[in-house]
Scaffold this motif. Structure first.
Motif, PDB file in Angstrom:
ATOM      1  N   LYS A 101       1.197  -1.226   0.004  1.00 29.28           N
ATOM      2  CA  LYS A 101      -0.280  -0.147   0.228  1.00 29.28           C
ATOM      3  C   LYS A 101       0.777   1.140   0.014  1.00 29.28           C
ATOM      4  O   LYS A 101       0.360   2.007  -0.805  1.00 29.28           O
ATOM      5  CB  LYS A 101      -0.848   0.117   0.892  1.00 29.28           C
ATOM      6  CG  LYS A 101      -2.078  -1.209   0.871  1.00 29.28           C
ATOM      7  CD  LYS A 101      -2.810  -1.284   2.943  1.00 29.28           C
ATOM      8  CE  LYS A 101      -4.526  -1.175   2.404  1.00 29.28           C
ATOM      9  NZ  LYS A 101      -4.869  -0.836   3.398  1.00 29.28           N
ATOM     10  N   LYS A 102       1.812   1.564   0.756  1.00 26.13           N
ATOM     11  CA  LYS A 102       2.370   2.404   0.895  1.00 26.13           C
ATOM     12  C   LYS A 102       2.929   2.334  -0.502  1.00 26.13           C
ATOM     13  O   LYS A 102       3.467   3.796  -0.925  1.00 26.13           O
ATOM     14  CB  LYS A 102       3.993   1.763   1.641  1.00 26.13           C
ATOM     15  CG  LYS A 102       4.777   3.107   2.381  1.00 26.13           C
ATOM     16  CD  LYS A 102       5.858   3.078   3.752  1.00 26.13           C
ATOM     17  CE  LYS A 102       6.083   4.240   3.867  1.00 26.13           C
ATOM     18  NZ  LYS A 102       7.356   3.870   4.455  1.00 26.13           N
ATOM     19  N   THR A 103       3.561   1.718  -1.196  1.00 26.56           N
ATOM     20  CA  THR A 103       4.081   1.677  -2.464  1.00 26.56           C
ATOM     21  C   THR A 103       3.426   2.112  -3.402  1.00 26.56           C
ATOM     22  O   THR A 103       3.539   3.063  -4.294  1.00 26.56           O
ATOM     23  CB  THR A 103       5.235   0.252  -3.046  1.00 26.56           C
ATOM     24  OG1 THR A 103       5.940   0.270  -1.781  1.00 26.56           O
ATOM     25  CG2 THR A 103       5.510   0.583  -3.895  1.00 26.56           C
TER      26      THR A 103
ATOM     27  N   LEU B  39       1.091   4.253  -2.643  1.00 28.42           N
ATOM     28  CA  LEU B  39       0.771   5.356  -2.361  1.00 28.42           C
ATOM     29  C   LEU B  39       1.684   6.412  -3.057  1.00 28.42           C
ATOM     30  O   LEU B  39       1.750   7.923  -3.460  1.00 28.42           O
ATOM     31  CB  LEU B  39       0.294   5.553  -1.042  1.00 28.42           C
ATOM     32  CG  LEU B  39       0.441   6.658   0.185  1.00 28.42           C
ATOM     33  CD1 LEU B  39      -0.856   7.721  -0.670  1.00 28.42           C
ATOM     34  CD2 LEU B  39       0.319   7.207   0.941  1.00 28.42           C
ATOM     35  N   LEU B  40       3.202   6.190  -2.439  1.00 30.47           N
ATOM     36  CA  LEU B  40       4.190   7.384  -3.335  1.00 30.47           C
ATOM     37  C   LEU B  40       3.839   7.457  -4.387  1.00 30.47           C
ATOM     38  O   LEU B  40       4.548   8.509  -5.154  1.00 30.47           O
ATOM     39  CB  LEU B  40       5.779   6.149  -2.895  1.00 30.47           C
ATOM     40  CG  LEU B  40       5.505   6.158  -0.722  1.00 30.47           C
ATOM     41  CD1 LEU B  40       6.768   5.826  -0.849  1.00 30.47           C
ATOM     42  CD2 LEU B  40       5.835   8.278  -0.346  1.00 30.47           C
ATOM     43  N   LEU B  41       3.635   6.222  -5.041  1.00 33.39           N
ATOM     44  CA  LEU B  41       3.344   5.868  -6.870  1.00 33.39           C
ATOM     45  C   LEU B  41       3.237   7.003  -7.156  1.00 33.39           C
ATOM     46  O   LEU B  41       3.073   7.787  -7.790  1.00 33.39           O
ATOM     47  CB  LEU B  41       3.747   4.600  -7.058  1.00 33.39           C
ATOM     48  CG  LEU B  41       3.887   4.865  -8.602  1.00 33.39           C
ATOM     49  CD1 LEU B  41       5.452   4.865  -9.049  1.00 33.39           C
ATOM     50  CD2 LEU B  41       3.624   3.258  -9.087  1.00 33.39           C
ATOM     51  N   SER B  42       1.377   7.183  -6.762  1.00 30.85           N
ATOM     52  CA  SER B  42       0.429   7.776  -7.230  1.00 30.85           C
ATOM     53  C   SER B  42       1.365   9.355  -7.169  1.00 30.85           C
ATOM     54  O   SER B  42       0.809  10.395  -7.703  1.00 30.85           O
ATOM     55  CB  SER B  42      -0.753   7.247  -6.157  1.00 30.85           C
ATOM     56  OG  SER B  42      -1.273   6.714  -6.574  1.00 30.85           O
ATOM     57  N   LEU B  43       1.631   9.801  -5.452  1.00 30.42           N
ATOM     58  CA  LEU B  43       1.654  10.773  -4.946  1.00 30.42           C
ATOM     59  C   LEU B  43       2.858  11.584  -6.534  1.00 30.42           C
ATOM     60  O   LEU B  43       3.106  12.397  -6.767  1.00 30.42           O
ATOM     61  CB  LEU B  43       2.550  10.997  -3.937  1.00 30.42           C
ATOM     62  CG  LEU B  43       1.239  10.974  -2.205  1.00 30.42           C
ATOM     63  CD1 LEU B  43       2.022  10.989  -1.120  1.00 30.42           C
ATOM     64  CD2 LEU B  43       0.354  12.335  -2.758  1.00 30.42           C
ATOM     65  N   VAL B  44       3.643  10.590  -6.736  1.00 26.90           N
ATOM     66  CA  VAL B  44       4.489  10.661  -7.477  1.00 26.90           C
ATOM     67  C   VAL B  44       4.286  11.350  -8.898  1.00 26.90           C
ATOM     68  O   VAL B  44       4.440  12.354  -9.505  1.00 26.90           O
ATOM     69  CB  VAL B  44       5.683   9.820  -7.624  1.00 26.90           C
ATOM     70  CG1 VAL B  44       6.780  10.511  -8.936  1.00 26.90           C
ATOM     71  CG2 VAL B  44       6.485   9.461  -6.524  1.00 26.90           C
TER      72      VAL B  44
END
Length: 94
Positions: free
Chosen positions: A2-4, A6-11
């Motif tokens: 989930k963290k990955t 989320l971070l990819l979506s933010l980038v």
């Protein structure tokens, strides 16, 4: 996982969002904005010098600016890596 995601979506959002925030304006850069303010404050101001090389188009100017930044980053990161490797090499020999 989930963290990955989320971070990819933010980038991706950070990369795409500026295209929608502009509101139809033009990205002129800080040099153009500074020149406009100087012309408003002191219309009779004369620059101290002129550039010795004027690129043929704004695309070439952007390319040269990006190339300059890339070369500078490469030099900085090479030096950082060199000293980090040198320090790791000394630590292994003790």
């Amino acid at each position: 996982m989930k963290k990955t995601v989320l971070l990819l979506s933010l980038v991706i959002a950070l990369a795409v969002l500026p295209f929608f925030i502009n509101h139809g304006g033009d990205y002129g850069g800080s040099d153009g904005a500074a020149e406009a303010v100087i012309q408003q404050l002191a219309p009779d101001y004369q620059p101290w010098f002129t550039p010795f090389f004027e690129p043929a188009s704004s695309e070439i100017e952007s390319l040269l600016f990006t190339l300059q930044g890339s070369i500078g980053s490469a030099v900085i990161f090479y030096i950082l890596g060199y000293y980090r490797g040198k320090r790791a090499g000394h630590a292994n020999h003790r």
